[in-house]
Write an enzyme that holds these catalytic residues in place. Structure first.
Site, PDB file in Angstrom:
ATOM      1  N   GLN A 131       0.896  -1.285  -0.087  1.00 55.38           N
ATOM      2  CA  GLN A 131       0.057   0.132   0.068  1.00 55.38           C
ATOM      3  C   GLN A 131       0.929   1.184   0.058  1.00 55.38           C
ATOM      4  OE1 GLN A 131      -1.854   0.775   3.884  1.00 55.38           O
ATOM      5  NE2 GLN A 131      -3.609   1.877   2.837  1.00 55.38           N
ATOM      6  N   TYR A 133       0.725   4.696   0.106  1.00 55.52           N
ATOM      7  CA  TYR A 133      -0.194   5.822   0.556  1.00 55.52           C
ATOM      8  C   TYR A 133       0.652   7.076   1.231  1.00 55.52           C
ATOM      9  CZ  TYR A 133      -5.234   3.957   0.027  1.00 55.52           C
ATOM     10  OH  TYR A 133      -6.384   3.817  -0.351  1.00 55.52           O
ATOM     11  N   GLU A 249      -9.430  -1.360   5.207  1.00 56.11           N
ATOM     12  CA  GLU A 249      -8.155  -1.606   5.996  1.00 56.11           C
ATOM     13  C   GLU A 249      -8.416  -1.432   7.509  1.00 56.11           C
ATOM     14  OE1 GLU A 249      -5.046   1.303   5.436  1.00 56.11           O
ATOM     15  OE2 GLU A 249      -3.612   0.062   6.731  1.00 56.11           O
TER      16      GLU A 249
HETATM   17  C1  FAD Z   1       3.291  -0.279  11.684  1.00 57.33           C
HETATM   18  C2  FAD Z   1       2.919   0.627  10.497  1.00 57.33           C
HETATM   19  C3  FAD Z   1       2.590   0.333   9.343  1.00 57.33           C
HETATM   20  C4  FAD Z   1       2.395   1.189   8.393  1.00 57.33           C
HETATM   21  N1  FAD Z   1       1.925   0.473   6.982  1.00 57.33           N
HETATM   22  C5  FAD Z   1       1.739   1.504   6.080  1.00 57.33           C
HETATM   23  C6  FAD Z   1       1.655   1.055   4.558  1.00 57.33           C
HETATM   24  O1  FAD Z   1       1.747  -0.062   4.228  1.00 57.33           O
HETATM   25  N2  FAD Z   1       1.417   1.772   3.658  1.00 57.33           N
HETATM   26  C7  FAD Z   1       1.334   3.229   4.024  1.00 57.33           C
HETATM   27  O2  FAD Z   1       0.900   4.127   3.275  1.00 57.33           O
HETATM   28  N3  FAD Z   1       1.434   3.837   5.214  1.00 57.33           N
HETATM   29  C8  FAD Z   1       1.582   2.866   6.164  1.00 57.33           C
HETATM   30  N4  FAD Z   1       1.717   3.314   7.639  1.00 57.33           N
HETATM   31  C9  FAD Z   1       1.617   4.625   7.813  1.00 57.33           C
HETATM   32  C10 FAD Z   1       0.703   5.275   8.716  1.00 57.33           C
HETATM   33  O3  FAD Z   1      -0.570   5.342   7.760  1.00 57.33           O
HETATM   34  C11 FAD Z   1       0.856   6.799   9.142  1.00 57.33           C
HETATM   35  O4  FAD Z   1       1.852   6.696  10.015  1.00 57.33           O
HETATM   36  C12 FAD Z   1      -0.249   7.479  10.041  1.00 57.33           C
HETATM   37  O5  FAD Z   1      -1.352   7.621   9.083  1.00 57.33           O
HETATM   38  C13 FAD Z   1       0.124   8.481  10.653  1.00 57.33           C
HETATM   39  O6  FAD Z   1       0.914   9.497   9.813  1.00 57.33           O
HETATM   40  P1  FAD Z   1       2.286  10.071  10.512  1.00 57.33           P
HETATM   41  O7  FAD Z   1       3.054   9.007  10.831  1.00 57.33           O
HETATM   42  O8  FAD Z   1       2.900  11.040   9.347  1.00 57.33           O
HETATM   43  O9  FAD Z   1       1.872  10.976  11.883  1.00 57.33           O
HETATM   44  P2  FAD Z   1       1.428  12.442  11.907  1.00 57.33           P
HETATM   45  O10 FAD Z   1       0.360  12.464  10.972  1.00 57.33           O
HETATM   46  O11 FAD Z   1       2.499  13.492  11.682  1.00 57.33           O
HETATM   47  O12 FAD Z   1       0.903  12.332  13.442  1.00 57.33           O
HETATM   48  C14 FAD Z   1       1.607  12.649  14.610  1.00 57.33           C
HETATM   49  C15 FAD Z   1       0.689  12.845  15.720  1.00 57.33           C
HETATM   50  O13 FAD Z   1      -0.285  13.924  15.495  1.00 57.33           O
HETATM   51  C16 FAD Z   1      -1.492  13.369  15.464  1.00 57.33           C
HETATM   52  N5  FAD Z   1      -2.229  14.206  14.473  1.00 57.33           N
HETATM   53  C17 FAD Z   1      -2.060  14.742  13.243  1.00 57.33           C
HETATM   54  N6  FAD Z   1      -3.207  15.270  12.757  1.00 57.33           N
HETATM   55  C18 FAD Z   1      -4.122  15.495  13.630  1.00 57.33           C
HETATM   56  C19 FAD Z   1      -5.360  15.960  13.918  1.00 57.33           C
HETATM   57  N7  FAD Z   1      -5.943  16.706  12.835  1.00 57.33           N
HETATM   58  N8  FAD Z   1      -5.946  16.060  14.972  1.00 57.33           N
HETATM   59  C20 FAD Z   1      -5.469  15.464  16.055  1.00 57.33           C
HETATM   60  N9  FAD Z   1      -4.143  15.013  16.136  1.00 57.33           N
HETATM   61  C21 FAD Z   1      -3.604  14.759  14.841  1.00 57.33           C
HETATM   62  C22 FAD Z   1      -1.575  11.998  15.209  1.00 57.33           C
HETATM   63  O14 FAD Z   1      -2.809  11.444  15.573  1.00 57.33           O
HETATM   64  C23 FAD Z   1      -0.424  11.485  15.912  1.00 57.33           C
HETATM   65  O15 FAD Z   1      -0.533  11.258  17.145  1.00 57.33           O
HETATM   66  C24 FAD Z   1       2.068   2.491   8.587  1.00 57.33           C
HETATM   67  C25 FAD Z   1       2.561   2.901   9.835  1.00 57.33           C
HETATM   68  C26 FAD Z   1       2.852   1.846  10.874  1.00 57.33           C
HETATM   69  C27 FAD Z   1       2.974   2.475  12.420  1.00 57.33           C
END
Ligand code: FAD
Lengths: 393, 379
Positions: A131, A133, A249
């Site tokens: 995936q 994304y 998902e």
């Molecule tokens: C084990 C694992 C597997 C994954 N596998 C995939 C994959 O296969 N493909 C893929 O594309 N992605 C994958 N991901 C990525 C995952 O989708 C992202 O990590 C997730 O969407 C969060 O984005 P970020 O890491 O940039 O955190 P950020 O968006 O930077 O978030 C940091 C903190 O800020 C908070 N925050 C952000 N925006 C808001 C808001 N509007 N209101 C309140 N709080 C907020 C979040 O909740 C979090 O606590 C994976 C992640 C993990 C941990």
């Protein structure tokens, strides 16, 4: 005898003949899950045998239509298949992102040619999907993604970077969100594309997790090529598909909240013991476990009540956020309780005495449950906005 | 059984919702309270409810009821919870009729249940003797003298006592407090000599009473069921009763939450509606998720009653414990998220927290049922 009873007998007899003995043993590690693919990783060659046999009947994905390789089974039949499999302890034959995520999206938004090309290969486990994304600057705010796809007539040229791409280094194809247009709002101009990972323009570099394993990658695209046939839906209209896929998902991830095979309370009774009245000797821990087990039971009842209804109606929609939020928070609670119950022995990392850190590694991995697939905070935003109708800031 | 309602149940729920929202609302409860009405409910509204058959929903047809089962009664109780409708639906129907159904002989059921189903008789359970629910701790003595028993002691928190025609009184014919054996149930008419009722109101504006028994003479045929053997049937009845109360808690929690969610979309501060503040939105979303879960366990537990599940005690304590937790949170958040207006008597949101706490404590609160849930789960 009713048709369903007859079906049950057939299933039972078929499973008895076709499910290899080793595939009736409980899974002991992550490697026992069979994800399929061109060069499948296996802890046991029977995994492939079992998958092939099940796939021949379409039973790796029993609810998909027969014309796309699925089992074409009705809900009652699927339940029977599940029950008969669990009766003999049969493992799932195939577990993949293709089944839980891409398939539902293709069934809903793919054209006939795309369904005929990709779905049967998912059912057979021939192709393993990842995936694409998240990006370094597009996590929770996924729609701000920047990976660019340039229209070159019969194909697109893709440049940019994805991150946290689970199993990108092991997968054959990727379903990927790319930007085909920069002129409108951030939700417009996103396209949903499929392409082969085995090409010179794609590099995947594993990233190590706190749990010690390296299941996800940084993924780089340097003039990677995607055939135009594999643009799903219209160019620039991929956001709707992306969101639809996410609801599936989330539904899949929420399954982590199901009751564990061995109840936490039973583990606790064994390691801590009971008082004269039969109550767990540590009353504070007992209360924590009771709250967790109560919530797990109630969550199970909710999966049965809402889950089954909604599955029949083609997915949970925004309600999937409730399940994702609750199920993953529950799983984190369970893993914390494992530490509390097992004490310091749960914190081992290496060595046979500590089963090579199985408990501590699972515990660390569980922290990602409330991040992957959209964080808990994002799920709460969705419930507030889409389910309760509360306004945006 | 599928965790969904059938057509008959949906019709019943909708009928209850429509009637109660018109005839037995919070505003009616307020009027009853302010008028100082001793009974705490409107007999005319109760008569209409019984004419629709609600008092007999869970009573078998053989005993003058509708035989819809407890899932049906639970749906009506949920609507009563939404509207905070005051009536003997809890005291006489959910509680007393269930206890009689569990303990009574065939002829006792024939004599009592049709009258309860028709709303002709109001019966209430007199069990509790101390501020905490502990049924086996019952100490009131019933000593045998010749062909009758002599009962003396005090019973607390008897629901609708001022309006009751009769009471089911639990007392000890043998054994000591805490014993399973020796607990007996007696049916006493309200005007029995030596029995007095001190009327009172609880925080939810419903009527309760303290029963004082001074050398009350009770004939042998007033025993409900076998002498000294009441605890098993009473225990099963209490499981059913607690699931019914969980239904009521579900209704009142959902209503308090929905009113609060509406308020979050209306009230403006700092130039925007307060529901756009994430600090509130997330709490509302969490509460909504909890309510969805609560709804599942209530429906599941109701169905377990009607299926005759042998593990009913587990489901009953699960449902009551979960709903105590959710009702507590929903009613507390309801006031907090309304700000100052939530503290006023004039505004209706404050009525929910009052009824919630009383129902939470009736027949065992969160602490009681979480402990019991753990015991039932083997730890
Ligand atoms: C084990 C694992 C597997 C994954 N596998 C995939 C994959 O296969 N493909 C893929 O594309 N992605 C994958 N991901 C990525 C995952 O989708 C992202 O990590 C997730 O969407 C969060 O984005 P970020 O890491 O940039 O955190 P950020 O968006 O930077 O978030 C940091 C903190 O800020 C908070 N925050 C952000 N925006 C808001 C808001 N509007 N209101 C309140 N709080 C907020 C979040 O909740 C979090 O606590 C994976 C992640 C993990 C941990």
């Amino acid at each position: 005898m009713s048709n369903l009873e007859q079906f049950r007998q057939e299933v039972s007899a078929w499973l008895e003949q076709n499910c290899p003995e080793s595939m009736r043993m409980p899974m002991s590690s992550f490697e026992d899950i069979f994800p399929g693919g061109r060069n499948p990783e296996m802890s046991n060659p029977d995994q492939k045998v079992w998958c092939d046999r099940m796939a021949e009947r379409g039973w790796t994905v029993p609810h998909w239509p027969k014309e796309y390789g699925g089992g074409g089974l009705q809900k009652a039949e699927i339940n029977i298949l599940r029950e008969e499999m669990s009766r003999i302890g049969a493992r799932p034959a195939l577990t993949s992102f293709g089944i839980s995520m891409l398939g539902p999206a293709l069934l809903e938004f793919g054209n006939e040619e795309q369904k005929r090309e990709h779905l049967p290969r998912i059912v057979r486990g021939d192709v393993r999907w990842c995936q694409g994304y998240s990006e370094p600057n597009a996590g929770s705010d996924l729609a701000s993604l920047a990976t660019a796809a340039e229209d070159k007539g019969d194909h697109y040229l893709i440049n940019g970077q994805k991150i946290w791409t689970s199993y990108a280094d092991k997968c054959d194809w990727i379903f990927c969100l790319v930007r085909t247009d920069n002129s409108g709002s951030k939700h417009e101009g996103i396209s949903f594309m499929l392409f082969d990972m085995d090409q010179p323009g794609v590099t995947a570099r594993p990233i190590k997790l706190i749990s010690g394993s390296s299941p996800f990658c940084e993924t780089f695209f340097d003039n990677a090529v995607a055939d135009k046939r594999n643009l799903v839906g219209e160019a620039g209209k991929g956001w709707t598909i992306a969101k639809y896929l996410l609801t599936h998902e989330r539904e899949m991830i929420s399954g982590f909240g199901s009751a564990p095979k061995i109840a936490v309370a039973d583990m606790a009774l064994e390691s801590i013991g009971a008082d004269a009245s039969g109550r767990l000797a540590n009353s504070v821990l007992r209360q924590n476990i009771a709250q967790y087990q109560l919530d797990t039971m109630v969550f199970g009842a909710t999966m049965a009540r809402v889950g089954d209804e909604a599955k029949a109606a083609g997915g949970l929609g925004p309600a999937s956020s409730i399940f994702k939020y609750y199920g993953t928070e529950l799983n984190k609670r369970r893993n914390e309780l494992n530490l509390a119950v097992l004490g310091e022995s749960a914190l081992g990392w290496e060595g046979e005495a500590y089963s090579e850190g199985r408990v501590s590694r699972d515990w660390l991995r569980s922290k990602g449950n409330s991040i992957e697939g959209g964080t808990s905070e994002v799920q709460l935003n969705i419930i507030a906005k889409r389910v309760l109708g509360l306004p945006d800031a | 059984m599928a965790l969904v309602l059938n057509e008959e149940q949906v019709m019943l729920r909708d009928a209850a919702a429509g009637f109660l929202a018109e005839k037995a609302t919070i505003s009616h409860l307020r009027d009853l309270r302010d008028s100082g009405d001793e009974h705490g409910f409107d007999p005319e509204v109760w008569r209409e409810m019984t004419e629709m058959g609600w008092a007999g929903i869970a009573i078998p047809e053989a005993f003058g009821g509708l035989g819809y089962g407890y899932t049906g009664l639970g749906l009506v109780l949920e609507q009563a919870g939404r509207n905070l409708s005051a009536s003997p639906l809890q005291s006489s129907v959910l509680v007393a009729a269930t206890v009689i159904g569990e303990l009574g002989s065939a002829s006792q059921k024939e004599a009592l249940l049709p009258a309860i189903a028709a709303g002709e008789t109001l019966v209430s359970l007199a069990l509790q003797e101390a501020p905490h629910h502990a049924p086996l701790q019952c100490a009131m003595s019933a000593s045998k003298e010749g062909d009758h028993f002599i009962l003396s002691g005090t019973k607390l928190l008897v629901m609708d006592a001022p309006a009751a025609d009769a009471f089911i009184v639990l007392a000890r014919t043998a054994g000591a407090p805490g014993d399973d054996d020796g607990l007996s149930a007696f049916l006493l008419q309200a005007e029995t000599e030596g029995l007095s009722v001190a009327p009172g109101k609880m925080v939810d504006s419903r009527a309760y009473g303290t029963l004082t028994l001074t050398d009350v003479k009770v004939a042998e045929d007033q025993l409900l069921g076998d002498i000294g053997q009441a605890s098993k049937g009473l225990g099963h009845a209490l499981d059913i009763i607690n699931i019914g109360l969980a239904s009521e808690l579900l209704g009142l929690s959902a209503e308090a939450f929905e009113r609060t969610a509406e308020y979050l979309k209306e009230r403006k501060q700092f130039g925007r509606v307060i529901g756009s503040f994430q600090g509130l939105a997330h709490r509302a979303a969490e509460l909504f998720a909890e309510l969805e879960l609560a709804r599942s366990i209530v429906l599941q537990a109701l169905q377990k009653i009607d299926e005759g599940d042998p593990d009913l005690a587990l489901y009953a304590s699960a449902a009551k414990a979960k709903l105590c937790e959710v009702a507590q949170r929903a009613t507390n958040e309801a006031i907090q998220m309304h700000g100052g207006i939530g503290m006023t008597d004039e505004y209706e949101i404050g009525f929910f927290i009052k009824r919630a706490r009383v129902v939470q404590h009736l027949f065992g609160d969160y602490n009681y049922h979480l402990d019991r849930f753990a015991c039932q789960s083997g730890f």
